[in-house]
Design a protein around this motif. Structure first.
Motif, PDB file in Angstrom:
ATOM      1  N   HIS A 152       0.840  -1.193   0.000  1.00  0.00           N
ATOM      2  CA  HIS A 152       0.000   0.000   0.000  1.00  0.00           C
ATOM      3  C   HIS A 152       0.881   1.252   0.000  1.00  0.00           C
ATOM      4  CE1 HIS A 152       1.069  -0.813   4.158  1.00  0.00           C
ATOM      5  NE2 HIS A 152       0.843   0.456   4.419  1.00  0.00           N
ATOM      6  N   LEU A 153       0.288   2.424  -0.145  1.00  0.00           N
ATOM      7  CA  LEU A 153       1.078   3.653  -0.274  1.00  0.00           C
ATOM      8  C   LEU A 153       2.005   3.866   0.909  1.00  0.00           C
ATOM      9  CD1 LEU A 153      -1.493   6.186  -1.758  1.00  0.00           C
ATOM     10  CD2 LEU A 153       0.094   4.664  -2.957  1.00  0.00           C
ATOM     11  N   GLY A 154       1.517   3.580   2.100  1.00  0.00           N
ATOM     12  CA  GLY A 154       2.382   3.649   3.267  1.00  0.00           C
ATOM     13  C   GLY A 154       2.669   5.067   3.721  1.00  0.00           C
ATOM     14  N   MET A 155       3.488   5.155   4.759  1.00  0.00           N
ATOM     15  CA  MET A 155       3.882   6.440   5.331  1.00  0.00           C
ATOM     16  C   MET A 155       5.397   6.564   5.259  1.00  0.00           C
ATOM     17  SD  MET A 155       1.332   8.340   6.383  1.00  0.00           S
ATOM     18  CE  MET A 155      -0.434   8.102   6.406  1.00  0.00           C
ATOM     19  N   GLY A 156       5.886   6.840   4.082  1.00  0.00           N
ATOM     20  CA  GLY A 156       7.314   6.983   3.879  1.00  0.00           C
ATOM     21  C   GLY A 156       7.668   8.412   3.520  1.00  0.00           C
ATOM     22  N   ARG A 157       8.892   8.610   3.047  1.00  0.00           N
ATOM     23  CA  ARG A 157       9.379   9.952   2.739  1.00  0.00           C
ATOM     24  C   ARG A 157       8.575  10.617   1.625  1.00  0.00           C
ATOM     25  NH1 ARG A 157      12.284  12.436   6.665  1.00  0.00           N
ATOM     26  NH2 ARG A 157      13.374  10.799   7.858  1.00  0.00           N
ATOM     27  N   GLU A 158       8.014   9.807   0.701  1.00  0.00           N
ATOM     28  CA  GLU A 158       7.223  10.387  -0.378  1.00  0.00           C
ATOM     29  C   GLU A 158       5.970  11.075   0.172  1.00  0.00           C
ATOM     30  OE1 GLU A 158       9.182   6.540  -1.795  1.00  0.00           O
ATOM     31  OE2 GLU A 158       7.923   7.179  -0.100  1.00  0.00           O
ATOM     32  N   ILE A 159       5.295  10.407   1.102  1.00  0.00           N
ATOM     33  CA  ILE A 159       4.099  10.994   1.705  1.00  0.00           C
ATOM     34  C   ILE A 159       4.482  12.162   2.600  1.00  0.00           C
ATOM     35  CG2 ILE A 159       2.137  10.562   3.231  1.00  0.00           C
ATOM     36  CD1 ILE A 159       1.871   9.315   0.458  1.00  0.00           C
ATOM     37  N   LEU A 160       5.616  12.063   3.287  1.00  0.00           N
ATOM     38  CA  LEU A 160       6.084  13.188   4.107  1.00  0.00           C
ATOM     39  C   LEU A 160       6.260  14.440   3.250  1.00  0.00           C
ATOM     40  CD1 LEU A 160       7.153  14.280   6.831  1.00  0.00           C
ATOM     41  CD2 LEU A 160       9.436  13.594   6.069  1.00  0.00           C
ATOM     42  N   THR A 161       6.819  14.280   2.052  1.00  0.00           N
ATOM     43  CA  THR A 161       6.995  15.424   1.162  1.00  0.00           C
ATOM     44  C   THR A 161       5.653  16.049   0.794  1.00  0.00           C
ATOM     45  OG1 THR A 161       9.032  14.484   0.252  1.00  0.00           O
ATOM     46  CG2 THR A 161       7.901  16.146  -1.076  1.00  0.00           C
ATOM     47  N   VAL A 162       4.644  15.216   0.548  1.00  0.00           N
ATOM     48  CA  VAL A 162       3.314  15.722   0.233  1.00  0.00           C
ATOM     49  C   VAL A 162       2.743  16.481   1.435  1.00  0.00           C
ATOM     50  CG1 VAL A 162       0.943  15.066  -0.348  1.00  0.00           C
ATOM     51  CG2 VAL A 162       2.864  13.916  -1.471  1.00  0.00           C
ATOM     52  N   LEU A 163       2.880  15.918   2.639  1.00  0.00           N
ATOM     53  CA  LEU A 163       2.363  16.570   3.846  1.00  0.00           C
ATOM     54  C   LEU A 163       3.095  17.881   4.122  1.00  0.00           C
ATOM     55  CD1 LEU A 163       1.915  13.481   6.203  1.00  0.00           C
ATOM     56  CD2 LEU A 163       0.149  14.688   4.903  1.00  0.00           C
ATOM     57  N   GLN A 164       4.403  17.889   3.891  1.00  0.00           N
ATOM     58  CA  GLN A 164       5.159  19.125   4.085  1.00  0.00           C
ATOM     59  C   GLN A 164       4.674  20.205   3.130  1.00  0.00           C
ATOM     60  OE1 GLN A 164       7.943  19.744   6.450  1.00  0.00           O
ATOM     61  NE2 GLN A 164       7.124  21.744   5.842  1.00  0.00           N
ATOM     62  N   GLY A 165       4.367  19.826   1.913  1.00  0.00           N
ATOM     63  CA  GLY A 165       3.814  20.786   0.969  1.00  0.00           C
ATOM     64  C   GLY A 165       2.492  21.358   1.441  1.00  0.00           C
ATOM     65  N   GLN A 166       1.642  20.492   1.995  1.00  0.00           N
ATOM     66  CA  GLN A 166       0.378  20.956   2.567  1.00  0.00           C
ATOM     67  C   GLN A 166       0.626  21.958   3.694  1.00  0.00           C
ATOM     68  OE1 GLN A 166      -3.259  19.639   2.583  1.00  0.00           O
ATOM     69  NE2 GLN A 166      -2.726  19.415   0.438  1.00  0.00           N
ATOM     70  N   LEU A 167       1.557  21.625   4.573  1.00  0.00           N
ATOM     71  CA  LEU A 167       1.848  22.494   5.710  1.00  0.00           C
ATOM     72  C   LEU A 167       2.417  23.832   5.251  1.00  0.00           C
ATOM     73  CD1 LEU A 167       1.979  22.943   8.717  1.00  0.00           C
ATOM     74  CD2 LEU A 167       4.115  21.635   8.794  1.00  0.00           C
ATOM     75  N   ASP A 168       3.294  23.818   4.268  1.00  0.00           N
ATOM     76  CA  ASP A 168       3.847  25.067   3.746  1.00  0.00           C
ATOM     77  C   ASP A 168       2.743  25.970   3.193  1.00  0.00           C
ATOM     78  OD1 ASP A 168       6.359  24.133   4.423  1.00  0.00           O
ATOM     79  OD2 ASP A 168       6.878  23.515   2.375  1.00  0.00           O
ATOM     80  N   ARG A 169       1.773  25.377   2.492  1.00  0.00           N
ATOM     81  CA  ARG A 169       0.674  26.174   1.945  1.00  0.00           C
ATOM     82  C   ARG A 169      -0.203  26.748   3.062  1.00  0.00           C
ATOM     83  NH1 ARG A 169       1.352  22.286  -2.123  1.00  0.00           N
ATOM     84  NH2 ARG A 169      -0.010  20.740  -1.128  1.00  0.00           N
ATOM     85  N   LEU A 170      -0.395  25.993   4.127  1.00  0.00           N
ATOM     86  CA  LEU A 170      -1.195  26.492   5.247  1.00  0.00           C
ATOM     87  C   LEU A 170      -0.489  27.645   5.951  1.00  0.00           C
ATOM     88  CD1 LEU A 170      -2.617  23.201   6.825  1.00  0.00           C
ATOM     89  CD2 LEU A 170      -3.731  24.808   5.276  1.00  0.00           C
ATOM     90  N   MET A 171       0.823  27.556   6.085  1.00  0.00           N
ATOM     91  CA  MET A 171       1.555  28.656   6.709  1.00  0.00           C
ATOM     92  C   MET A 171       1.442  29.931   5.870  1.00  0.00           C
ATOM     93  SD  MET A 171       2.747  27.909   9.647  1.00  0.00           S
ATOM     94  CE  MET A 171       4.132  29.020   9.967  1.00  0.00           C
ATOM     95  N   LYS A 172       1.460  29.803   4.566  1.00  0.00           N
ATOM     96  CA  LYS A 172       1.264  30.984   3.711  1.00  0.00           C
ATOM     97  C   LYS A 172      -0.148  31.544   3.870  1.00  0.00           C
ATOM     98  CE  LYS A 172       4.681  29.660   0.212  1.00  0.00           C
ATOM     99  NZ  LYS A 172       4.908  29.218  -1.197  1.00  0.00           N
ATOM    100  N   ALA A 173      -1.119  30.650   4.017  1.00  0.00           N
ATOM    101  CA  ALA A 173      -2.499  31.109   4.221  1.00  0.00           C
ATOM    102  C   ALA A 173      -2.647  31.870   5.530  1.00  0.00           C
ATOM    103  CB  ALA A 173      -3.454  29.920   4.186  1.00  0.00           C
TER     104      ALA A 173
END
Length: 298
Positions: free
Chosen positions: A102-123
């Motif tokens: 399954h997709l799992g919780m690895g560095r690839e998903i961490l990068t996606v989550l970090q992108g989400q967090l960066d966008r929220l900080m800009k908001a």
């Protein structure tokens, strides 16, 4: 790839929009790889469920590669999916069925989550991270391992950023819940709170999160909230699936890494999944807080 079918298996949602988004994702993935044969099905709450999806993929194929399009492996991935693949092998003895992780919780998903967090900080107009709390919000599972994988993501986000608080909350099944974590962060002096949902697509629980945030904004007018969205169409998700197809040509007979694990054996012995999700599409009469299931789309 001409004799190989790829079967993308989504969880399925009672919110039809979530299922539609997965079908749209599959269509976009086909556009990226026009020579690949990509089929889709769902574990529950959809028109095409596991048995039919496996049969469709097997038609005219020598190999079927199953990809659980799910972030965390709990009961459905550990028990129902392997059982459905075993049954498909019996129906199609000349087809080689294999299943990647399954997709799992690895560095690839961490990068996606970090992108989400960066966008929220800009908001939030890029406030001081020391007064900004972060809440990673998952759907929750009765499987401690699945919850632990999300806890790992929270710790990695903490390590990679300067936030004082990076906490974990769940929308159901287990604790803590979003409201109690928000209350704690406010007491500890957070003046902004960024909520990062760990969800691939829209669904019932994403709707619930929106309603919860509306109430929390009313309860804490002095706090600025920013809420992320589901992220299934993020380029990182397409790249992760590409890597699974290109780098995981499984030998004949290969199944999930957790096939035969103690969790699955114990649950089967207790008949926790005696209802069939793979035969017909139906709705459960219980909520998503059922103690033995990992319902709702990830």
């Amino acid at each position: 790839m001409n004799d190989t079918a790829i079967l993308l298996v989504g969880h399925g949602s009672r919110n039809r929009e979530g299922n539609t988004e997965i079908l749209q994702f599959a269509a976009q993935w086909r556009d990226r790889h026009p020579t690949w044969r990509i089929e889709t099905c769902f574990i529950e709450h959809a028109d095409v469920l596991l048995d039919e999806g496996l049969d469709r993929a097997a038609a005219g194929a020598r190999r079927v590669r199953v990809i659980p399009f799910i972030l965390n492996a709990a009961g459905h991935v550990k028990m129902e999916l392997p059982a459905a693949i075993e049954a498909a092998r019996a129906r199609h003895p000349t087809v080689d069925f294999g299943c990647v992780r399954h997709l799992g919780m690895g560095r690839e998903i961490l990068t996606v989550l970090q992108g989400q967090l960066d966008r929220l900080m800009k908001a939030l107009d890029v406030p001081d991270p020391r007064t900004t709390g972060v809440i990673l919000l998952g759907r929750g599972s009765s499987d401690a391992g699945a919850n632990g994988e999300l806890a790992k993501m929270a710790r990695w986000l903490f390590e990679d950023n300067d936030f004082e608080l990076v906490d974990l909350a769940f929308t159901g099944v287990t604790w803590p819940r979003l409201e109690s974590v928000v209350q704690r962060q406010v007491r500890l002096g957070m003046t902004q709170i960024a909520v990062v949902p760990v969800y691939l697509f829209s669904g019932v629980l994403m709707d619930r999160i929106q309603a919860q945030l509306a109430r929390l904004r009313g309860q804490y007018p002095q706090v600025a909230f920013a809420l992320g969205s589901h992220f299934g169409f993020d380029p990182g998700i397409f790249a992760l699936l590409d890597a699974k197809v290109g780098g995981h040509e499984l030998p004949e007979g290969a199944l999930l890494e957790c096939d035969g694990c103690k969790y699955r054996q114990a649950a089967e012995a207790e008949h926790l999944h005696d209802h069939s999700h793979t035969a017909t599409s139906h709705h459960h009469g219980h909520d998503h807080d059922h103690p033995h299931h990992d319902h709702a789309p990830a």
